[in-house]
Design a protein around this motif. Structure first.
Motif, PDB file in Angstrom:
ATOM      1  N   UNK A  35      -8.896  -4.129   9.157  1.00  9.89           N
ATOM      2  CA  UNK A  35      -8.806  -2.945  10.012  1.00  9.89           C
ATOM      3  C   UNK A  35      -7.515  -2.911  10.820  1.00  9.89           C
ATOM      4  N   UNK A  36      -6.711  -3.965  10.710  1.00 11.37           N
ATOM      5  CA  UNK A  36      -5.402  -3.995  11.342  1.00 11.37           C
ATOM      6  C   UNK A  36      -4.511  -4.935  10.554  1.00 11.37           C
ATOM      7  N   UNK A  37      -3.208  -4.690  10.517  1.00 11.47           N
ATOM      8  CA  UNK A  37      -2.295  -5.576   9.781  1.00 11.47           C
ATOM      9  C   UNK A  37      -2.173  -6.944  10.449  1.00 11.47           C
ATOM     10  N   UNK A  38      -1.987  -7.980   9.618  1.00 13.30           N
ATOM     11  CA  UNK A  38      -1.655  -9.304  10.131  1.00 13.30           C
ATOM     12  C   UNK A  38      -2.810 -10.074  10.733  1.00 13.30           C
ATOM     13  N   UNK A  39      -4.030  -9.791  10.328  1.00 10.81           N
ATOM     14  CA  UNK A  39      -5.181 -10.446  10.944  1.00 10.81           C
ATOM     15  C   UNK A  39      -5.273 -11.931  10.590  1.00 10.81           C
ATOM     16  N   UNK A  40      -4.803 -12.330   9.434  1.00  9.44           N
ATOM     17  CA  UNK A  40      -5.063 -13.685   8.948  1.00  9.44           C
ATOM     18  C   UNK A  40      -3.891 -14.627   9.258  1.00  9.44           C
ATOM     19  N   UNK A 162       6.406   5.819   5.906  1.00 11.24           N
ATOM     20  CA  UNK A 162       5.583   5.037   4.984  1.00 11.24           C
ATOM     21  C   UNK A 162       4.117   5.158   5.387  1.00 11.24           C
ATOM     22  N   UNK A 163       3.254   5.370   4.416  1.00 15.31           N
ATOM     23  CA  UNK A 163       1.819   5.455   4.675  1.00 15.31           C
ATOM     24  C   UNK A 163       1.262   4.050   4.881  1.00 15.31           C
ATOM     25  N   UNK A 164       0.809   3.746   6.091  1.00 18.26           N
ATOM     26  CA  UNK A 164       0.171   2.462   6.362  1.00 18.26           C
ATOM     27  C   UNK A 164      -1.330   2.692   6.377  1.00 18.26           C
ATOM     28  N   UNK A 165      -2.002   2.095   5.418  1.00 20.65           N
ATOM     29  CA  UNK A 165      -3.431   2.337   5.220  1.00 20.65           C
ATOM     30  C   UNK A 165      -4.191   1.043   5.518  1.00 20.65           C
ATOM     31  N   UNK A 166      -5.046   1.057   6.537  1.00 19.14           N
ATOM     32  CA  UNK A 166      -5.910  -0.081   6.830  1.00 19.14           C
ATOM     33  C   UNK A 166      -7.292   0.148   6.216  1.00 19.14           C
ATOM     34  N   UNK A 167      -8.091  -0.896   6.165  1.00 18.37           N
ATOM     35  CA  UNK A 167      -9.375  -0.851   5.454  1.00 18.37           C
ATOM     36  C   UNK A 167      -9.168  -0.347   4.025  1.00 18.37           C
ATOM     37  N   UNK A 168      -8.081  -0.798   3.410  1.00 17.85           N
ATOM     38  CA  UNK A 168      -7.667  -0.299   2.089  1.00 17.85           C
ATOM     39  C   UNK A 168      -7.518  -1.455   1.122  1.00 17.85           C
ATOM     40  N   UNK A 169      -8.617  -2.138   0.863  1.00 15.08           N
ATOM     41  CA  UNK A 169      -8.600  -3.271  -0.061  1.00 15.08           C
ATOM     42  C   UNK A 169      -8.381  -2.799  -1.496  1.00 15.08           C
ATOM     43  N   UNK A 170      -7.494  -3.491  -2.215  1.00 13.95           N
ATOM     44  CA  UNK A 170      -7.320  -3.194  -3.629  1.00 13.95           C
ATOM     45  C   UNK A 170      -8.511  -3.730  -4.408  1.00 13.95           C
ATOM     46  N   UNK A 171      -9.156  -2.856  -5.156  1.00 13.47           N
ATOM     47  CA  UNK A 171     -10.300  -3.242  -5.970  1.00 13.47           C
ATOM     48  C   UNK A 171      -9.899  -3.524  -7.409  1.00 13.47           C
ATOM     49  N   UNK A 172      -9.021  -2.658  -7.938  1.00 15.90           N
ATOM     50  CA  UNK A 172      -8.609  -2.799  -9.329  1.00 15.90           C
ATOM     51  C   UNK A 172      -7.390  -1.929  -9.568  1.00 15.90           C
ATOM     52  N   UNK A 173      -6.514  -2.369 -10.453  1.00 13.31           N
ATOM     53  CA  UNK A 173      -5.366  -1.553 -10.862  1.00 13.31           C
ATOM     54  C   UNK A 173      -5.142  -1.755 -12.354  1.00 13.31           C
ATOM     55  N   UNK A 174      -4.829  -0.681 -13.036  1.00 19.59           N
ATOM     56  CA  UNK A 174      -4.593  -0.710 -14.480  1.00 19.59           C
ATOM     57  C   UNK A 174      -3.232  -0.089 -14.764  1.00 19.59           C
ATOM     58  N   UNK A 175      -2.438  -0.787 -15.574  1.00 21.10           N
ATOM     59  CA  UNK A 175      -1.151  -0.256 -16.009  1.00 21.10           C
ATOM     60  C   UNK A 175      -1.386   0.588 -17.260  1.00 21.10           C
ATOM     61  N   UNK A 176      -1.124   1.893 -17.141  1.00 28.35           N
ATOM     62  CA  UNK A 176      -1.410   2.806 -18.255  1.00 28.35           C
ATOM     63  C   UNK A 176      -0.451   3.978 -18.198  1.00 28.35           C
ATOM     64  N   UNK A 177       0.112   4.321 -19.351  1.00 32.23           N
ATOM     65  CA  UNK A 177       1.012   5.478 -19.470  1.00 32.23           C
ATOM     66  C   UNK A 177       2.186   5.405 -18.495  1.00 32.23           C
ATOM     67  N   UNK A 178       2.717   4.195 -18.332  1.00 32.22           N
ATOM     68  CA  UNK A 178       3.925   4.037 -17.538  1.00 32.22           C
ATOM     69  C   UNK A 178       3.742   4.073 -16.039  1.00 32.22           C
ATOM     70  N   UNK A 179       2.512   3.886 -15.565  1.00 31.54           N
ATOM     71  CA  UNK A 179       2.295   3.830 -14.119  1.00 31.54           C
ATOM     72  C   UNK A 179       1.008   3.050 -13.822  1.00 31.54           C
ATOM     73  N   UNK A 180       0.908   2.620 -12.585  1.00 34.09           N
ATOM     74  CA  UNK A 180      -0.291   1.929 -12.138  1.00 34.09           C
ATOM     75  C   UNK A 180      -1.339   2.943 -11.679  1.00 34.09           C
ATOM     76  N   UNK A 181      -2.560   2.729 -12.119  1.00 30.64           N
ATOM     77  CA  UNK A 181      -3.713   3.492 -11.640  1.00 30.64           C
ATOM     78  C   UNK A 181      -4.496   2.552 -10.726  1.00 30.64           C
ATOM     79  N   UNK A 182      -4.470   2.853  -9.444  1.00 33.30           N
ATOM     80  CA  UNK A 182      -4.884   1.893  -8.420  1.00 33.30           C
ATOM     81  C   UNK A 182      -6.145   2.387  -7.715  1.00 33.30           C
ATOM     82  N   UNK A 183      -7.183   1.560  -7.752  1.00 34.93           N
ATOM     83  CA  UNK A 183      -8.401   1.842  -6.999  1.00 34.93           C
ATOM     84  C   UNK A 183      -8.358   1.046  -5.702  1.00 34.93           C
ATOM     85  N   UNK A 184      -8.174   1.773  -4.623  1.00 31.10           N
ATOM     86  CA  UNK A 184      -8.232   1.221  -3.276  1.00 31.10           C
ATOM     87  C   UNK A 184      -9.590   1.572  -2.711  1.00 31.10           C
TER      88      UNK A 184
END
Length: 378
Positions: A35-40, A162-184
Motif C-alpha cells: 500500500x506504499x512504496x519501500x515497505x520491505x 509516471x503512474x505510481x500504482x500501489x496495491x498493484x501486485x503483478x499476477x501474471x504477464x505473457x509476451x505475445x504479439x510483440x508486447x507484454x500482456x500484464x495482469x496486475x
C-alpha cells in the motif's frame, strides 16, 4: 498500441530511482504490490555509504554515486543525503587474516582507508574492551537519509507524470504479439518492456512472466535499537567487526543501532526479528564495549537479496530482451542507487531510442558498466 512503454515492477529504491532517471518522453507505470512504496528492504534500512561495503566489484558503483548523494541537483533536493560518520573496522589479533583480505581486495581501489592501532582505535570509540587492537579506518563513510532519498526519487517520477500504482501486485504477464500482456491485481495493461525491480520477489516475478529465474535469494538482516549508559558524548563512527559478525552506530544520545550482520535465508515475506538473532547481537555488542544496556527500544528485520555471485543484475534477459532485470542489490542497493539507476536508464534508452537519453538529473553520474552485472552471466 501498448498502454505503457515501460512497466516497472517494484517501487522501492531500485524501481523508484530508475523511474526518476528514465527519459521524459516515455509512458511509464511504477507498480508496487504494497500500500506504499519501500515497505520491505528500503523502508527498513540503516543504510550507510561505505565504499568498502559490498566488495571490490561493487565499490565503483558506490563511489560513482557519492557526488550525487552528497550534492544532488537543487531541483531534485535542496540538501544532500549524506552526513559525516566514518567507519572503523576492528578486530583482535586473531582477525589479522581478515584485515589482510581487506587490504588485498582493495589494493587497486582509490577510496581512502588507513590501518589503525589500538591507541588510535581508542581515540574513536570509548569504553572499548581490551582485546580489540587492530583496525582499519574509513574516514569518508557517511550516513544516508534513506527516506529523503527514496521520497526524492518518487517525487521526480511524479514530476514526469509516471503512474505510481500501489496495491498493484503483478499476477501474471505473457509476451505475445510483440508486447507484454500484464495482469496486475485489479487491472490489465500492455507494455513494450517489463522491468523487474521486485527485490526479494524478483525470481517470483520472473516466473510469473515466463522468464527463467536467476537464483536470487532473500536473506533476513536483524536490527536492534538499544538505550545504553555512556560516560561521554564522543561521536561514535560506524563500528564493524573485521570478521563480519556485527556492526553498530549511534542513533542519538545514548542510543545505538546494532546488527549481528546476520544473513538467514528466508522466503520473500514481511520478516520480523528473530529472538535468537537479537540475543546474539547483544552478546557480541557487550564483548566490544563496556556500555551498560538500559533497555532494548525496538527491533526489526529486513530482507537483502543476492544473486549467486553477490553482484547486482542489470540488463535485458538473455531469453527476452523486452524483460529487464534490476535486482540482486543485496545490502548495497541504497548506496549504489544513483549509479545503478543511471546505468539501467542508459541501457533502456539505448534499447528504445538507439541512443543515451537519460534524465538530466543523471547526466553527470559516471556510467559504471561491467559485464559481470549482466544477466547473461547466468
Amino acid at each position: 498500441m501498448s498502454d505503457y512503454d515501460i512497466i516497472i515492477i517494484g517501487a522501492g529504491i531500485a524501481g523508484g530511482s530508475l523511474a526518476a532517471f528514465l527519459p521524459d518522453n516515455l509512458n511509464i507505470a511504477l507498480c508496487e504490490m504494497e500500500d506504499m512504496p519501500g515497505r520491505h528492504s528500503t523502508g527498513r534500512s540503516a543504510a550507510f555509504w561505505s565504499e568498502s561495503y559490498g566488495g571490490p566489484l561493487v565499490e565503483p558503483l558506490t563511489s560513482a554515486s557519492g557526488q550525487f548523494l552528497m550534492t544532488p541537483p537543487k531541483d531534485f533536493n535542496e540538501e544532500g543525503f549524506l552526513s559525516n560518520r566514518g567507519a572503523l573496522h576492528i578486530g583482535t589479533k586473531l582477525d589479522d587474516g581478515q584485515r589482510q583480505k581487506f587490504l588485498t581486495a582493495y589494493e587497486m581501489s582509490n577510496f581512502a582507508y588507513e590501518l589503525v592501532n589500538k591507541a588510535q582505535i581508542e581515540t574513536k570509540i570509548s569504553g572499548l574492551r581490551g582485546e580489540w587492537d587492530i583496525g582499519i579506518w574509513e574516514p569518508n563513510c557517511r550516513d544516508i537519509n534513506v527516506a529523503a532519498l527514496h521520497h526524492s526519487f518518487l517525487r521526480q517520477a511524479r514530476k514526469k507524470q509516471i503512474d505510481i500504482k500501489c496495491n498493484a501486485e503483478l499476477l501474471k504477464a505473457i509476451w505475445k504479439n510483440g508486447q507484454w500482456h500484464v495482469d496486475i491485481k485489479g487491472a490489465h495493461f500492455t507494455a513494450k518492456i517489463l522491468v523487474n525491480a521486485a527485490g526479494a520477489w524478483a525470481d517470483n516475478v520472473a516466473q510469473n512472466c515466463g522468464i527463467n529465474p536467476l537464483s536470487i535469494r532473500p536473506y533476513r538482516r536483524t536490527m536492534i535499537e538499544l538505550e545504553v549508559e555512556r560516560q561521554d558524548d564522543m561521536p561514535t563512527p560506524l563500528i564493524l567487526g573485521l570478521d563480519g559478525s556485527f556492526y553498530f552506530k549511534d542513533s542519538g544520545k545514548n542510543h545505538i543501532w546494532l546488527s549481528p550482520h546476520d544473513e538467514t535465508a528466508s522466503p520473500p515475506c514481511d520478516v520480523s526479528a528473530d529472538e535468537m538473532d537479537v540475543a546474539i547481537a547483544i552478546d557480541r555488542f557487550q564483548k566490544v564495549v563496556n556500555w551498560p544496556i538500559k533497555k532494548m527500544v525496538t527491533k526489526w528485520a529486513g530482507l537483502r537479496s543476492f544473486a549467486p555471485d553477490r553482484l547486482p543484475i542489470i540488463g535485458a534477459d538473455k531469453g527476452n530482451d523486452h524483460f529487464f532485470w534490476l535486482a540482486g542489490q543485496g545490502g548495497f542497493g541504497i548506496q549504489t542507487s544513483p549509479a545503478i539507476a543511471a546505468l539501467a536508464a542508459r541501457k533502456l534508452s539505448e534499447f528504445i531510442f538507439g541512443e543515451n537519453r537519460v534524465d538530466r538529473m543523471a547526466q553527470n553520474i559516471p556510467i559504471i558498466d561491467n559485464i559481470q552485472y549482466s544477466p547473461a552471466r547466468f
